[in-house]
Design an enzyme around this catalytic site. Structure first.
Site, PDB file in Angstrom:
ATOM      1  N   CYS A  15       0.829  -1.205   0.000  1.00 47.47           N
ATOM      2  CA  CYS A  15       0.000   0.000   0.000  1.00 47.47           C
ATOM      3  C   CYS A  15       0.871   1.266   0.000  1.00 47.47           C
ATOM      4  O   CYS A  15       1.483   1.568  -1.017  1.00 47.47           O
ATOM      5  CB  CYS A  15      -0.986  -0.059   1.173  1.00 47.47           C
ATOM      6  SG  CYS A  15      -2.442   0.935   0.862  1.00 47.47           S
TER       7      CYS A  15
ATOM      8  N   HIS B  19      -3.453  -5.038   1.837  1.00 41.35           N
ATOM      9  CA  HIS B  19      -2.762  -5.273   3.124  1.00 41.35           C
ATOM     10  C   HIS B  19      -2.779  -6.749   3.539  1.00 41.35           C
ATOM     11  O   HIS B  19      -3.599  -7.143   4.387  1.00 41.35           O
ATOM     12  CB  HIS B  19      -3.456  -4.471   4.227  1.00 41.35           C
ATOM     13  CG  HIS B  19      -3.195  -3.013   4.200  1.00 41.35           C
ATOM     14  ND1 HIS B  19      -2.223  -2.400   4.969  1.00 41.35           N
ATOM     15  CD2 HIS B  19      -3.771  -2.026   3.482  1.00 41.35           C
ATOM     16  CE1 HIS B  19      -2.225  -1.098   4.742  1.00 41.35           C
ATOM     17  NE2 HIS B  19      -3.155  -0.841   3.836  1.00 41.35           N
TER      18      HIS B  19
ATOM     19  N   GLU C  50      -0.965  -8.191   5.583  1.00 40.83           N
ATOM     20  CA  GLU C  50      -0.646  -8.324   7.017  1.00 40.83           C
ATOM     21  C   GLU C  50      -1.891  -8.224   7.898  1.00 40.83           C
ATOM     22  O   GLU C  50      -1.816  -8.484   9.092  1.00 40.83           O
ATOM     23  CB  GLU C  50       0.411  -7.284   7.430  1.00 40.83           C
ATOM     24  CG  GLU C  50      -0.085  -5.864   7.644  1.00 40.83           C
ATOM     25  CD  GLU C  50      -0.383  -5.097   6.351  1.00 40.83           C
ATOM     26  OE1 GLU C  50      -0.308  -5.682   5.261  1.00 40.83           O
ATOM     27  OE2 GLU C  50      -0.706  -3.899   6.456  1.00 40.83           O
TER      28      GLU C  50
HETATM   29  N1  GLN Z   1      -3.057   5.992  -0.102  1.00 39.90           N
HETATM   30  C1  GLN Z   1      -2.281   6.017   1.091  1.00 39.90           C
HETATM   31  C2  GLN Z   1      -1.072   6.921   0.915  1.00 39.90           C
HETATM   32  O1  GLN Z   1      -0.980   7.692   0.049  1.00 39.90           O
HETATM   33  C3  GLN Z   1      -1.813   4.637   1.468  1.00 39.90           C
HETATM   34  C4  GLN Z   1      -2.882   3.898   2.180  1.00 39.90           C
HETATM   35  C5  GLN Z   1      -2.408   2.699   2.940  1.00 39.90           C
HETATM   36  O2  GLN Z   1      -1.224   2.442   3.072  1.00 39.90           O
HETATM   37  N2  GLN Z   1      -3.357   1.999   3.497  1.00 39.90           N
HETATM   38  O3  GLN Z   1      -0.198   6.877   1.652  1.00 39.90           O
END
Ligand code: GLN
Length: 258
Positions: A85, A209, A211
Site C-alpha cells: 500500500c 494489506h 498483514e
Molecule cells: N493511499 C495512502 C497513501 O498515500 C496509502 C494507504 C495505505 O497504506 N493503506 O499513503
C-alpha cells in the site's frame, strides 16, 4: 530463524511483524521481524518490508531520519524489498495523485502508481483477488482476500514487471474522469483492470494489506524471493551487491503534482 526488516516509521509495521493477536504474518511463519528506523539498521537485515500507512507522512519521517539514500541503496543492491500500500507508493518509480509539493520516493519498481486511486478511507473495501502465481508457488486457494484501505492502484508497468494480481474497475476511471467510485453511474460502464500486485526482480508490491489477514502466503512468497535471489547469486559466484551495482539509479525524486 530468518530475519526480515520492517520499516517502522509509521503505519502497519507491527501487523507485519506480529499481527494484532500475535498470530499473523511474519511471526506465524516463524520469521523474526526487526523494526527499522535508522539507516544503519538496514545493515542488520537482508530483506525489508515497507508497510502501509500514509505515504506522505512516512516520506517526511524518512527524510527526517535521512533514510532515503540508504533505502535506495538497499533496493539497488538487489535485496528483496516488499512495499504494501503506502510502501508500494514508496517503491514506485513514479506516483501520481500526490499532495501538493509531491513527496520523495525510493523507487526501483518500474511502474506508475496512483495514490488513493480507490478513494478515501470510507471507500475502503475487501475483495477476492485471483492470484494464480501466488497459488502456484504457495498452494492454497486460487484467490486471496485483499484488504484495500485508501488504496493505490498501479496504472502502468515496465516490461520487466510481472503482474501478480489485477482488479476490475469501470473503464471511465482510467480516462482521468472523476476519481470518486461513488460517482460512477452503473450500467453505462465498460470494464478495465488496474494492477494491484507486481514483482520486478527483488521488488514486490501489493496495493492491499496482506498483514491484516490470517493468510500468510504473501509473506512466505516474499521470504522465498530472498532465498531465490541468494541462491542465484551463489550459483553465479557473484555477490548480489556487485552483480547489480552498475544499474542506473531510478529517476524518481522529482516532485509530482496532482
Ligand atoms: N493511499 C495512502 C497513501 O498515500 C496509502 C494507504 C495505505 O497504506 N493503506 O499513503
Amino acid at each position: 530463524m530468518a530475519v526480515v526488516g520492517v520499516l517502522a516509521l509509521q503505519g502497519s509495521f507491527n501487523e507485519h511483524i506480529a499481527g494484532k493477536l500475535h498470530l499473523f504474518s511474519l511471526r506465524k511463519i516463524g520469521v523474526k521481524g526487526i523494526e527499522i528506523r535508522k539507516p544503519e539498521q538496514l545493515r542488520d537485515v537482508t530483506s525489508l518490508i515497507i508497510p502501509g500507512g500514509e505515504s506522505t507522512t512516512m516520506a517526511k519521517l524518512a527524510e527526517l531520519h535521512n533514510l532515503f539514500p540508504a533505502l535506495r541503496e538497499f533496493v539497488k543492491m538487489g535485496r528483496p524489498v516488499w512495499g504494501t500500500c503506502a510502501g508500494l507508493i514508496f517503491l514506485a518509480n513514479k506516483a501520481t495523485g500526490q499532495k501538493t509539493g509531491g513527496q520523495q520516493l525510493v523507487g526501483g519498481l518500474d511502474c506508475t502508481v496512483h495514490r488513493n486511486f480507490f478513494g478515501s478511507q470510507i471507500q475502503s473495501f475487501e475483495a477476492e483477488l485471483p492470484v494464480p502465481e501466488l497459488a502456484s508457488k504457495e498452494g492454497g486457494p486460487e484467490t486471496f482476500r485483499g484488504i484495500f484501505i485508501r488504496a493505490p492502484a498501479i496504472l502502468e508497468v515496465g516490461p520487466e514487471v510481472q503482474v501478480l494480481a489485477d482488479f476490475p474497475v469501470p473503464s471511465k476511471r482510467l480516462l482521468g474522469s472523476d476519481p470518486s467510485l461513488e460517482d460512477q453511474k452503473e450500467n453505462d460502464e465498460e470494464e478495465s483492470k488496474v494492477i494491484v500486485a507486481v514483482r520486478q526482480g527483488n521488488t514486490l508490491g501489493t496495493a492491499f494489506h496482506p498483514e491484516l489477514t490470517a493468510d500468510t502466503r504473501w509473506h512466505s512468497y516474499f521470504l522465498k524471493m530472498g532465498n531465490e535471489i541468494t541462491e542465484a547469486a551463489s550459483r553465479s559466484c557473484v555477490p548480489v551487491e556487485v552483480s547489480v551495482c552498475h544499474k542506473q539509479p531510478p529517476q524518481n525524486d522529482l516532485p509530482i503534482f496532482q
